[in-house]
Each structure stands twice: as structure tokens, then as C-alpha cells.
Design an enzyme around this catalytic site. Structure first.
Site, PDB file in Angstrom:
ATOM      1  CG  ASP A 111      39.349 -43.559  19.726  1.00 40.52           C
ATOM      2  OD1 ASP A 111      40.263 -42.854  20.153  1.00 40.52           O
ATOM      3  OD2 ASP A 111      38.155 -43.218  19.613  1.00 40.52           O
TER       4      ASP A 111
ATOM      5  CG  HIS B 177      34.900 -37.757  26.281  1.00 40.03           C
ATOM      6  ND1 HIS B 177      33.954 -37.182  25.182  1.00 40.03           N
ATOM      7  CD2 HIS B 177      35.152 -38.792  25.933  1.00 40.03           C
ATOM      8  CE1 HIS B 177      33.561 -38.097  24.531  1.00 40.03           C
ATOM      9  NE2 HIS B 177      34.318 -39.249  24.964  1.00 40.03           N
TER      10      HIS B 177
ATOM     11  CD  GLU C 178      34.472 -39.336  20.237  1.00 41.95           C
ATOM     12  OE1 GLU C 178      35.302 -40.169  20.382  1.00 41.95           O
ATOM     13  OE2 GLU C 178      33.348 -39.759  21.146  1.00 41.95           O
TER      14      GLU C 178
ATOM     15  CD  GLU D 160      39.681 -39.500  19.751  1.00 39.25           C
ATOM     16  OE1 GLU D 160      40.408 -40.165  19.668  1.00 39.25           O
ATOM     17  OE2 GLU D 160      38.463 -39.919  19.765  1.00 39.25           O
TER      18      GLU D 160
ATOM     19  CG  ASP E 104      36.626 -41.691  16.818  1.00 42.75           C
ATOM     20  OD1 ASP E 104      36.285 -42.141  15.757  1.00 42.75           O
ATOM     21  OD2 ASP E 104      36.069 -42.036  18.078  1.00 42.75           O
TER      22      ASP E 104
ATOM     23  NE  ARG F 230      28.786 -38.476  19.841  1.00 43.65           N
ATOM     24  CZ  ARG F 230      29.919 -39.082  20.401  1.00 43.65           C
ATOM     25  NH1 ARG F 230      30.518 -40.081  20.628  1.00 43.65           N
ATOM     26  NH2 ARG F 230      31.178 -37.914  20.277  1.00 43.65           N
TER      27      ARG F 230
ATOM     28  CD  GLN G 266      29.405 -43.843  20.400  1.00 40.51           C
ATOM     29  OE1 GLN G 266      29.175 -42.873  19.664  1.00 40.51           O
ATOM     30  NE2 GLN G 266      29.853 -44.356  21.477  1.00 40.51           N
TER      31      GLN G 266
ATOM     32  CE  LYS H 272      32.836 -43.680  18.997  1.00 41.33           C
ATOM     33  NZ  LYS H 272      33.722 -42.376  19.350  1.00 41.33           N
TER      34      LYS H 272
ATOM     35  CB  THR I 191      39.024 -42.664  12.176  1.00 40.00           C
ATOM     36  OG1 THR I 191      38.131 -43.391  12.491  1.00 40.00           O
ATOM     37  CG2 THR I 191      39.776 -41.747  13.203  1.00 40.00           C
TER      38      THR I 191
ATOM     39  CD  GLU J 144      32.493 -34.538  26.059  1.00 42.81           C
ATOM     40  OE1 GLU J 144      33.040 -34.055  27.240  1.00 42.81           O
ATOM     41  OE2 GLU J 144      33.136 -34.756  25.017  1.00 42.81           O
TER      42      GLU J 144
END
Lengths: 393, 393
Positions: A106, A113, A179, A181, A213, A217, A220, A233, A237, A338
């Protein structure tokens, strides 16, 4: 025999022809191609055993010339009569993971970002690390937990420690995020001790999928120093079931943003491989973000060149993803951390103030891009959050 | 028929019986067991097709009861007459990668190593991160570049930036290093959304190998923030060809060092899974270090419990390694960056002052442990450094 109807304005016209793996009740998973709202069984239609497999890997390994040849045959095939037994409605089939994933990497290729996450995770430091504009930063994720769209996501448990807590506690993630992607799938690998140049990108990469993904948080933030994300993570996925061939993305190619400082020679490109793909993120059915892939700082050709420049081999089935796609605008951010600025600026979803994911929430990411004729679609990657299971803990 | 001679003091007696994958000229790779200086072809000796495979995966997936049963049959078999065609001298065979590696995770479980690396990489900060004593820190590595002992290692190229340089340059690694580790191989996986408790460790993990996690320290130092090591490690990871069954390691079990602060409940162990394995690192034939596995802070049962506590599945063939094994003494350090303190305190190898690896250097890591009768051996993991290839860059 039957003919295949392609509705006016379909995102799955002759300029798309994405591949997937499907089954119908009582039959084994096998390779199909999507045309309009139909799925064509390629083993049945073309009589080729390479498509009677539960993944695209064997076909992808046949290489670029073969990809071109089959694509050309498919265009003829679906414009004429197709054996009726080889055609299914897309709503009649179950879609499976399209590839047997070898290694999964990844990246972190969006400047917006990476800057936003830097501000949120390390508020007292420069948001971008000194290496960020010199190389596409990335890390290996867990291949075994790559799942196909529609797979339910069990809320992960793990260690979390808020800044105001003395010690970590164990429990379910309270900051479960997405996420959005784009992922790239290697069709033809490269040997150990060698490397893939940016010019050879199209000979190795077969196609692209959408990736979610999922990210816890809180887990993480506590675990990620100094060796990077792991448990935050690795629980899941999700990828979309249709692999859009690179051959379908010619009209979507755009230059990447200007790369300054200039990159080292092994990362230079003679041809642009930025991609004008528009994503849409919906949360319980309401669109909350429209991440623009064209804003990505690093191209997928640069990512593959970087990933192999140390002599690492690549293999059929390798998946590498772009990292969260975020544009400069707030409603272009591809992760909820975000979008809601760490939860401090909630968004309104169906009339409710929301920051991170609640049990029962469903997220879908879809995308379109310019095709040779109209727009082409990636389909969607979708997942619903199930409550944590505390069994055996 | 023939009988197998086990030399007095052999590290491969009846209390070891490690499994590997071997071939002889003109024959296909298949599963064998090492006894003394012989390799027994298990498909030929036991007439079981599960051993006629090029990896241990199919056998490992049969589960714990089967591992116990086969081990018991082997003890009887090799004490009696064995078909002569099923027995080879260990010098007559070629040894292959013993498992098809699914996911590869590398931990960081030595307090001495993590502290040393912290001092070297982040001289102005606390050497251990706040999370280190609460969870076994780890990250995913590249499965596709796991190679068997004896495979030559091409010196990797990549981006490096010394602290006194303004910008990174591209070229071959000037700080190529080793990491002496023990690796654990999952035989029976666990489903998504579940987890493996520390008590279930022996039902899932089949055995252990030696690991050399080759590391390009200059590439690693520049790239590793904030997502962890990638190109600095992904060019190659070597493992020993003989998988020592956990069943052979009962006599080697010892408590881990006292874990203070106390660990969270999911990391508690009712039975110790520290291991009294003595490693030896030789550099061009000269022993330079003797890393003691018994010093490792986290046990392999804790590593697996942590790796799956978020609901990540595990799979047959998953490999997870301990991270560099370093003891408290200087001559117990399992990486040259520690042994030579970042190159500032060279060691003498065959009369020459040395810090990092030069082209042509050969490193071998071997290990022994207490067995049920005498000591048992892991064999060795060996690799030689070839000059960088600049082709296609």
C-alpha cells in the site's frame, strides 16, 4: 445463441470489458467479462481452459500480447451472437475475489492525504516527511485479508491508548475508518535481482481495481512507531470484483502533478501514467466525498519501478494500492479521519452527525473514467460493518 | 532395504526429525525428513501422496493430530529397515524453499535489539517507543522474496541520504547488514474475524526455521518514516531449509524474561513459550556473534495471538519471524549495525577490520537447542553477497 444488449450510456461498453471471477448456484467460480448488465462466461464462450479457473492469475500470466489478443476477440464476440449458456445477468451471479493475491503493498501517493495525516498524527512536526517527494512511500499489507466487495467487515479489536490515558486498553476500535484507493494488479512478474522500469509498466500490470483499505485509527496511532501500520489495517482490505484492464484506461491517462524536486532517473517517465479517475464515496447511501485520482503525486508506473528497484521480484497476482486518494478540497478527501478532521468536524449523513463508522454502516466506493467512446466504470467496492466479536479474547 | 546410521552426537537424531523439500538430479522436489546425515523421501517411504508435493503446505494443513501421528511413525520407520530407494545422503540432494509462504510478518521482539536500534536510528529520543512493552511490534514483509539458504543475495540499489547530504542519491547500498532471527511457520490457519489464543499456539504453528532478514541500513534509514521498512528489507529474506517441528522443541521451552508492565489478558500465557535456542553467526567462516533466543521479550505464542487479535485470518504457510535476536552482551548481537555500533566499532574478521557486508562475503547462521535426548540442530541459513546489478536502472 443470443445477442448482448448494451444500454445507452452504460459504463460497461466495448471500451471497458473488465474481467472478474463469478459463479452461479451450484457451479464453480470461473472467469467472466462484464458487458452492459451481462456477464459472459469466457471458458464457455471461447472454449479456453485458462478461463475455467477460480482466479485471473493463469490468464494474466500469459502476458501482454495475449491480453491484447483476447480483448480484441471479445470486442468481436460480444458484437455478434454468443452462446446463450455463456451469458448471465449481472444480478444472477455471485462475484468472487478476482485474483489470488501474492504480495500486497500500500502506497501513500496523495500529497493532500499525506499532509492531512501528518497534521493529524504528528501535530508538532512538518506534515510531510523529508523523503516524501523523493520516493513513493509504501509498506506491505496483509495479502490474506484482501476480500472482495460485499464481504462484511467485523469491527476489529486491539490495543488503543488515547493521549490522556496512562496505559493502553484492549477493546473494539472506536475510530474505524475507510481509505478510498485505486489498486493495480501485476499480471506478469519480474525476476529477483532485476527491476521493472517505468517504461515497462504496461508489460507487467494487467489492470486496476477499487480498494477500500479499512483502517482502525486508534489501533494504528498506538502501534505504528517505528515499524509502520500493522493491526490497524490488517483485519481487512476490500477490492472491487471487476479488474479494469490498463488497455481500457488509455483515454484516462493524464500527467501527474509537477514533481518538484525532480525525481531520480529511475522514477522518470517518458509517458504519463497519471489517471483521470473520479471516485465517489457513499456512506449509508449518501455521497460524502469525490476523490480525484488525477491529483495523485506518484504514478502507478513509478510505484512499480520503486517497488522493484532494489531487486525485489514481482509476481503474478501482486496487488499494490495508491494509498488514500484525497484532493485539495474538503469534499475530495478519501478517508473519514480527514473529512471530519480527526472527528472534530463531523459530517451530516442522512441527517445525523457522524465522524467514524458505527456498526451497521455501509460504505461504497465507485469510480468512472474517460473511455475510448464514453465513460467507463470500475463498479464498486462495498462493505458493511458488523459488531466486534469478543470470542476467544 | 537399508538402515539409517545416526552418528553419535548428531544434531539430527530421533528427537529432531525436521522436514524439508529436496530433489535429486532429474527428479521433482518433494518432502523429506532429515535423520543423521541422511534424507528420507517420505512419499517413497510412507507411500503417502501428501509428501509428493513441492512444499510442506499440504501436510501442514492436515493439522496437529496428524503431525503427532507422522512423527511417531517416523521414529519407528527410521529405527527399522527403510527402502534403500527412499534414502539419500544429505550431500546428494538439493534443498528447496520448504514452504509456499503466504503472509510474512517480521517482529521486533528483542529488547536489546530494539533499544540498540533506537539509539542508533533516533539518538535524541528514548530508545524504546512507549508501545514496545505493551505489544509485540511487527510489520509485514515481502513473501515473494523469501528464499532458501544458499541463494545468492544481490546487493540492493536504492535511495540513500546521509545526514550531511542535501538530497538523496541512487546507488548500491553501502550499509548491507544481516538480522539473525527465528521464524515460525503456521500449519493450520484461523478464519477471518476470529483469532488464535496463546493457548492454541501449538495447534496452529507447525515448526521453526532460521531467518536472515538481510537489511540495507542506508536505504532503510531514509525510507522508513512514517510507514516502516520497505525497500531496505524487501530484496531478500533467507530461511533455513529444515523446519524443526514445535514437537521437537518441548525440551527447549523456557519462560520469557519477566514482562513488566503486565501484559493485557490476550497476551497472557499459561505455559511458557520462550525457547532456549543458541544461535551462532559466522562471517566468512569466523564466528562473530552468539545470539541467545532465550532473551527474547515476546514469545512466538504471543506474536501469533497479537497478529490475529484484530480478526485477521492466518493461513497455512504464513511465516512470522522474531526480529533480530540480540542478547545483553556485545558478542550476542544479531545484526552487524549493533555489533559494530553503526560501523564505528569495526570487528575483526579473519584479520580484517569490518563493519558492513562487502561483495563476496558469506554469512551463515546456525543454531542448536536442547532436545529430548541430546541437542538438536536447526542446520544453517547461508547467503553470499553478489555485486549490485545496475541493469535497467
Amino acid at each position: 445463441m443470443t445477442t448482448i444488449d448494451i444500454p445507452e450510456g452504460s459504463l460497461f461498453g466495448l471500451d471497458n470489458l473488465p474481467y472478474g471471477v463469478f459463479s452461479t448456484p451450484g457451479t464453480a467460480p470461473r472467469v467472466g467479462v462484464r458487458v452492459g448488465d451481462s456477464v459472459v462466461d469466457l471458458a464457455a464462450a471461447l472454449g479456453d481452459e485458462v478461463f475455467a479457473q477460480p482466479s485471473l492469475n493463469a490468464f494474466m500470466a500469459q502476458g501482454y500480447d495475449r491480453w491484447v489478443e483476447v480483448r480484441s476477440r471479445l470486442v468481436s464476440l460480444v458484437q455478434g451472437d454468443v452462446p446463450a449458456a455463456a451469458v448471465f445477468g449481472v444480478d444472477e451471479v455471485r462475484l468472487h475475489l478476482p485474483v489470488e493475491v501474492a504480495d500486497y503493498v500500500d502506497f501513500y501517493a496523495s500529497e493532500h492525504h499525506a499532509s492531512n495525516l501528518g497534521r493529524l498524527f504528528r501535530p508538532d512536526a512538518e506534515p510531510l516527511m523529508p523523503n516524501w517527494k523523493h520516493l513513493p512511500v509504501g509498506y506491505h499489507g496483509r495479502s490474506g485479508t484482501v476480500v472482495v466487495s460485499g464481504t462484511d467487515i467485523v469491527r476489529p479489536c486491539g490495543q488503543r491508548k488515547a493521549p490522556d490515558e496512562d496505559a493502553p486498553t484492549f477493546g473494539e476500535s472506536r475510530r474505524l475508518d475507510i481509505e478510498a484507493e485505486l489498486g493495480f494488479i501485476v499480471g506478469v512478474g519480474s525476476p529477483l535481482g532485476s527491476g521493472v522500469s517505468t517504461a515497462d509498466f504496461t508489460r507487467h500490470v494487467f489492470g486496476a481495481v477499487l480498494v477500500n483499505d479499512w483502517s482502525a485509527r486508534d489501533i494504528q496511532a498506538w502501534e505504528y512507531v517505528p515499524l509502520g501500520p500493522n493491526l490497524g489495517k490488517s483485519f481487512a482490505t476490500s477490492i472491487s470484483p471487476w479488474v479494469v484492464p490498463l488497455l481500457a484506461l488509455e483515454a484516462a491517462r493524464v500527467p501527474t502533478p509537477v514533481q518538484d524536486p525532480p525525481v531520480l532517473p529511475y522514477l522518470r517517465e517518458n509517458e504519463p501514467w497519471g489517471l483521470d479517475v473520479d471516485l465517489s464515496v457513499t456512506w449509508n447511501g449518501q455521497e460524502v466525498s469525490r476523490p480525484p485520482y488525477r491529483e495523485m503525486y506518484w504514478s502507478p508506473a513509478q510505484m512499480l519501478a520503486h517497488m522493484t528497484v532494489n531487486g525485489a521480484c514481482s509476481r503474478t497476482g501482486d496487488l499494490y494500492a495508491s494509498g488514500t486518494i484525497s484532493g485539495p478540497e474538503k469534499d475530495q478527501r478519501g478517508a473519514f479521519i480527514e473529512l471530519t478532521w480527526g472527528g472534530k468536524e463531523p459530517v451530516t449523513v442522512n441527517g445525523e452527525e457522524r465522524s467514524f463508522l458505527l456498526d451497521g454502516d455501509e460504505v461504497s466506493i465507485s469510480a468512472t473514467a474517460p473511455g475510448a467512446e464514453g465513460r467507463i466504470g470500475f463498479g464498486e467496492v462495498r462493505g458493511r460493518i458488523l459488531p466486534a466479536t469478543e470470542a476467544k479474547r
